[in-house]
Design an enzyme around this catalytic site. Structure first.
Site, PDB file in Angstrom:
ATOM      1  N   GLU A  47       1.021  -0.992  -0.050  1.00 13.39           N
ATOM      2  CA  GLU A  47      -0.219  -0.006   0.032  1.00 13.39           C
ATOM      3  C   GLU A  47       0.864   1.560   0.313  1.00 13.39           C
ATOM      4  O   GLU A  47       1.754   1.040   1.065  1.00 13.39           O
ATOM      5  CB  GLU A  47      -1.563   0.134   1.300  1.00 13.39           C
ATOM      6  N   GLN A 105      -7.968   0.222 -23.979  1.00 13.68           N
ATOM      7  CA  GLN A 105      -8.633  -0.418 -24.605  1.00 13.68           C
ATOM      8  C   GLN A 105     -10.020   0.694 -24.269  1.00 13.68           C
ATOM      9  O   GLN A 105     -10.367   0.843 -23.558  1.00 13.68           O
ATOM     10  CB  GLN A 105      -8.880  -1.742 -23.178  1.00 13.68           C
ATOM     11  N   HIS A 138      -4.586   7.404 -27.624  1.00  9.45           N
ATOM     12  CA  HIS A 138      -4.449   6.285 -28.278  1.00  9.45           C
ATOM     13  C   HIS A 138      -5.508   6.851 -29.189  1.00  9.45           C
ATOM     14  O   HIS A 138      -5.387   6.790 -30.353  1.00  9.45           O
ATOM     15  CB  HIS A 138      -4.802   5.136 -28.011  1.00  9.45           C
ATOM     16  N   ASP A 178      -0.229   1.398 -39.970  1.00  6.89           N
ATOM     17  CA  ASP A 178      -1.241   0.239 -40.109  1.00  6.89           C
ATOM     18  C   ASP A 178      -2.780   1.276 -40.154  1.00  6.89           C
ATOM     19  O   ASP A 178      -2.670   2.190 -40.075  1.00  6.89           O
ATOM     20  CB  ASP A 178      -1.979  -0.604 -39.104  1.00  6.89           C
ATOM     21  N   LYS A 201      -2.186  -4.899 -43.142  1.00  4.20           N
ATOM     22  CA  LYS A 201      -1.997  -5.524 -42.420  1.00  4.20           C
ATOM     23  C   LYS A 201      -2.802  -6.216 -41.593  1.00  4.20           C
ATOM     24  O   LYS A 201      -4.296  -5.710 -41.865  1.00  4.20           O
ATOM     25  CB  LYS A 201      -1.087  -5.523 -40.943  1.00  4.20           C
ATOM     26  N   ARG A 203      -3.078  -8.775 -37.744  1.00  5.05           N
ATOM     27  CA  ARG A 203      -3.274 -10.175 -37.025  1.00  5.05           C
ATOM     28  C   ARG A 203      -3.558 -11.147 -36.906  1.00  5.05           C
ATOM     29  O   ARG A 203      -4.353 -11.445 -37.327  1.00  5.05           O
ATOM     30  CB  ARG A 203      -3.743  -9.284 -35.644  1.00  5.05           C
ATOM     31  N   ASP A 229       3.480   6.083 -35.264  1.00  8.30           N
ATOM     32  CA  ASP A 229       3.051   5.982 -34.453  1.00  8.30           C
ATOM     33  C   ASP A 229       2.647   6.589 -33.191  1.00  8.30           C
ATOM     34  O   ASP A 229       3.370   7.565 -33.090  1.00  8.30           O
ATOM     35  CB  ASP A 229       3.004   4.738 -34.151  1.00  8.30           C
ATOM     36  N   ASP A 233       5.365  -0.507 -28.299  1.00  5.53           N
ATOM     37  CA  ASP A 233       5.310  -1.393 -27.092  1.00  5.53           C
ATOM     38  C   ASP A 233       6.369  -1.760 -27.296  1.00  5.53           C
ATOM     39  O   ASP A 233       7.507  -2.238 -27.273  1.00  5.53           O
ATOM     40  CB  ASP A 233       3.801  -1.634 -26.988  1.00  5.53           C
TER      41      ASP A 233
END
Length: 324
Positions: A47, A105, A138, A178, A201, A203, A229, A233
């Site tokens: 913590e 996400q 993003h 991409d 491309k 995946r 980009d 990553d």
């Protein structure tokens, strides 16, 4: 001094988490202030404890933390910092996250998935943040997830000016790795006055981070290609894209991205790749052992400092990116 005062005794204070203190020091230097002294402590069970060592009452607080490894700890630390400021009567709290964690996400691709980017903005709002500042999110729609003002900054001017000095006089083409990055690449092409190419491309749906390059759309033969980009990553996408460009006759490949996440095998992959230079900003810290010869890192501290100054003085952040 640890703060900057405006008319009516308004006071700017800059706070930094432990993820990227070097960037915070650079921003503070640009602003002509010092990072506010803060005590951090980790308890035995992991913590986090935070306490500010001077009064923050009535201040305009800017809490800088880039969501870097260990990412969950850096996010939680910043949330606790915001909560501490709210409970200590800071007047306005701006969360400054050069790199916003969980931003990939941003929608549901499959059933029963979270939209983690929305959860992140909700957490900061609940903690007490009044405003959010980030660099090259993003996707643009993340600005709408936060219920309050969002300052979306762009590293394009910084990166593009550097690249322009590198490719001046050469036949160059901006390349999107991409279809999802075409809009970003288009901004680059407009700024540099260069043609645009796209790599198509697909995946592998069964293997994470596996990319199969199909074809290059656009003229790259005999040209210096600038692969752009928002982040690098594991570097799988960008290295395969560079291979495809060289196969199509590109004379040189330079990679440029705002955020150098550089996870796992990324440094080794990039060093061994057909890319001649990898240009990123210091939005995220890069540990000494993860640096490599081809890496160039540019400082975004002046950009952050100008944006913070505009917000503090109720000026225009948009004006930082308008054509001169």
């Amino acid at each position: 001094m640890t703060g900057m005062k405006a008319a009516g005794q308004k006071k700017l204070m800059l706070f930094s988490g432990r993820t990227h203190p070097e960037l915070a020091e650079q921003v503070a230097e640009q602003l002509g202030i010092e990072v506010a002294p803060t005590k951090f402590q980790d308890f035995a069970n992991g913590e986090i404890y935070v306490r500010y060592l001077e009064s923050v009452r009535g201040c305009d607080a800017f809490v800088l933390q880039s969501h870097s490894e260990p990412i969950n700890q850096s996010v939680m630390e910043q949330l606790i910092m915001v909560d501490a400021l709210k409970r200590a009567s800071a007047k306005r709290i701006t969360v400054v996250t050069p790199f916003l964690g969980y931003a990939r996400q941003d929608k549901k691709h499959l059933g029963r998935e979270p939209i983690s980017a929305r959860l992140m903005t909700d957490l900061f709002r609940t903690a007490g943040a009044n405003r959010l500042m980030s660099i090259d999110l993003h996707t643009d729609q993340i600005q709408g997830y936060f219920d309050g003002p969002v300052d979306h900054l762009f590293a394009l001017p910084l990166l593009a000016d550097y690249i322009k000095s590198r490719v001046s006089g050469l036949g160059a083409t901006v390349v999107s790795p991409d279809a999802g990055r075409v809009r970003t690449a288009d901004r680059w092409a407009d700024r540099l006055g260069l043609p645009l190419a796209i790599i198509h491309k697909r995946r592998d749906p069964d293997v994470a981070h596996q990319v199969k390059v199909h074809e290059v759309v656009g003229d790259v033969e005999g040209r210096t290609c600038i692969l752009v980009d928002d982040m690098i990553d594991t570097a799988g996408t960008i290295v395969k894209a560079a291979d495809a460009l060289v196969e199509q006759g590109a004379s040189d490949v330079i990679a440029a991205a705002t955020h150098g996440v550089l996870s796992g095998p990324a440094p080794e992959r990039l060093q061994k790749s057909q890319i001649s230079e990898v240009v990123i900003t210091n939005s995220l810290p890069v540990a000494e052992e993860r640096r490599f010869d081809k890496l160039t890192q540019l400082s975004i501290a002046p950009l952050l400092a100008r944006a913070i100054s505009e917000v503090f003085s109720d000026g225009s952040v948009t004006s930082l990116f308008e054509p001169k």
